[in-house]
Design an enzyme around this catalytic site. Structure first.
Site, mmCIF file in Angstrom:
data_model
loop_
_atom_site.group_PDB
_atom_site.id
_atom_site.type_symbol
_atom_site.label_atom_id
_atom_site.label_comp_id
_atom_site.label_asym_id
_atom_site.label_seq_id
_atom_site.Cartn_x
_atom_site.Cartn_y
_atom_site.Cartn_z
ATOM 1 C CG ASP A 206 -16.456 60.540 22.386
ATOM 2 O OD1 ASP A 206 -17.101 60.742 23.428
ATOM 3 O OD2 ASP A 206 -16.859 59.819 21.451
ATOM 4 C CD GLN A 209 -19.848 54.896 27.194
ATOM 5 O OE1 GLN A 209 -19.985 54.487 28.337
ATOM 6 N NE2 GLN A 209 -20.856 55.011 26.362
ATOM 7 C CE LYS A 232 -23.871 57.513 25.895
ATOM 8 N NZ LYS A 232 -23.003 57.439 24.719
HETATM 9 C C1 LIG Z 1 -22.857 57.853 23.602
HETATM 10 C C2 LIG Z 1 -21.590 58.183 22.952
HETATM 11 C C3 LIG Z 1 -21.487 59.235 22.023
HETATM 12 C C4 LIG Z 1 -22.687 60.047 21.601
HETATM 13 O O1 LIG Z 1 -23.300 60.662 22.687
HETATM 14 P P1 LIG Z 1 -24.720 61.361 22.508
HETATM 15 O O2 LIG Z 1 -25.188 61.570 23.907
HETATM 16 O O3 LIG Z 1 -25.576 60.403 21.740
HETATM 17 O O4 LIG Z 1 -24.494 62.637 21.765
HETATM 18 C C5 LIG Z 1 -20.259 59.496 21.483
HETATM 19 N N1 LIG Z 1 -19.169 58.786 21.826
HETATM 20 C C6 LIG Z 1 -19.222 57.778 22.713
HETATM 21 C C7 LIG Z 1 -17.965 57.054 23.073
HETATM 22 C C8 LIG Z 1 -20.435 57.439 23.295
HETATM 23 O O5 LIG Z 1 -20.488 56.438 24.178
#
Ligand SMILES: *Cc1c(COP(=O)(O)O)cnc(C)c1O
Length: 412
Positions: A206, A209, A232
């Protein structure tokens, strides 16, 4: 100060983000909610406006010049992403609506393949997107969810990880960087360990970040999937990326069905197209993809060591100042972390801290950060979180702490 930091010109970076010139009730905006979403440079805003004013059209339908132009820009954007994360092929880049959708494509597909007694590993620091989704995949398939613990500082417990890893492990899904604590996980090393013990297992990172804080090289990491959101990474909302290893994606269970993703259709049946389209049904977020590529082009001009150095300088100053606030405790002190300062102040509810800072034009996030079990694990109801990005300044860190002193006095 390192040489890299000297060449990092925050003032000129700030000028490229029009929203940073805003004031709120007469206070200059101090935007410290970058882990929730980043602001957008003018280059991204221009790319969106330019697409809609100059070449808006649907893609892949090749009927006319505008469509050809839109298709060219859209596919060029895919190539930009592939290069940015060092994918070995452009077809390995699948457009999604964001991290959440990317994880769902992988988990829903995996749920069709998992069997009872197979094991899926996640960590105690998951965002709900990477926890709830795997919980559901396990419920659907009868697989067992194993949760790798963390220590009090927010470091992954590597000894426990090795104990939980087994030949029955079929999946490891974990964050590159924790959104609540800032912890940077040793994803390359963990991936190698999984592949050594359970060669059939797949690894998903994931990257929501991780991707905005330094270089990401998916081939070097060695995982099978890396997912992230555009918003992000200085790009638009509603666009994200699922990168997958080609051999894995090629026969991955299809997610959405409909236009664009098929090869042939009869009234009775259908066959699927090739990558990347087979995992991208329907009209995509064309402008979003082009906007994300603009964000990547913009971000890639920066020296990544300088980016990391700047954020570390902000974090170090914040940690120093945190020691001077009575009753303040930083939650998440991992050895290796990005510029995220999660904290609690004795006797003050995080929501009240957030409210009082907001009155002063300072935007932070408060609450559980989409990680309720993590908050429970760390024995806090939630935290206040300041998260830094490339355009934040040392002055803004000072402003945050001035604001916190003020808030503390009002709450005392
Ligand atoms: C923001 C975030 C998500 C979810 O991202 P979305 O843009 O809301 O789909 C998942 N994992 C982490 C670590 C995040 O910071």
């Amino acid at each position: 100060m390192s040489d890299a930091l000297k060449t990092f010109d925050v003032a000129s970076i700030r000028q490229q983000f029009p929203i940073l010139a805003r004031t709120l009730d007469g206070n200059p905006l101090v935007y410290l909610d970058n882990a929730a979403t980043t602001q957008k440079p003018q280059a991204v805003i221009d790319a969106l406006v330019d697409f809609y004013t100059q070449c808006n059209s649907n893609v892949h339908r090749g009927a006319h010049q505008l469509s050809d132009e839109a298709t060219r820009r859209y596919e060029q954007s895919r190539a930009t992403v592939a290069k940015f994360i060092h994918a070995s092929a452009v077809e390995e880049v699948i457009w999604t609506s964001g991290t959440t959708e990317g994880i769902n494509i992988v988990a829903k597909g995996m749920a069709q393949r998992l069997q009872a007694c197979d094991e899926v590993m996640v960590t105690q620091m998951e965002h709900h997107a990477n926890l709830v989704t795997w919980q559901q995949a396990c419920k659907m398939s009868g697989a067992i969810l194993k949760v790798v613990p963390i220590d009090e500082q927010g470091n992954l417990d590597l000894a426990a990880f090795e104990q939980l890893l087994s030949s029955r492990t079929r999946m490891l899904a974990l964050p590159h960087v924790s959104n609540a604590l800032g912890t940077i996980n040793p994803i390359k090393m963990l991936t190698a360990k999984v592949k050594a013990v359970a060669p059939q297992a797949l690894v998903l990172i994931d990257g929501a970040q991780g991707v905005a804080h330094g270089r990401v090289d998916v081939q070097d990491i060695g995982a099978d999937f890396y997912v992230f959101s555009g918003h992000k990474l200085f790009g638009p909302t509603g666009i994200g990326v699922l990168w997958g290893r080609r051999q894995v994606l090629e026969d991955w269970p299809v997610w959405l069905t409909g236009g664009e993703m098929i090869a042939t259709v009869t009234y009775e049946d259908a066959t699927w197209g090739k990558l990347p389209n087979r995992l991208e049904a329907g009209t995509p977020n064309i402008a979003g993809a082009i906007g994300l590529a603009a964000a990547i082009d913009w971000f890639s001009q920066l020296d990544m060591d300088a980016v990391a150095g700047h954020e570390q300088a902000l974090l170090q100053r914040a940690l120093e100042l945190a020691q001077q606030v009575p009753g303040m405790r930083v939650v998440g002190n991992a050895e290796n972390k990005i510029g995220i300062l999660s904290f609690v102040i004795e006797g003050a509810h995080p929501a009240d801290i957030g409210f009082l800072l907001d009155r002063q034009g300072i935007a932070i996030r408060t609450g559980d950060h989409c990680a309720q079990p993590l908050m429970a694990r760390l024995h806090v109801p939630g935290t206040a979180r300041a998260s830094f990005s490339i355009y934040n300044t040392l002055d803004e860190v000072e402003a945050l702490f001035k604001g916190l002193h003020k808030a503390s006095m009002m709450l005392a």
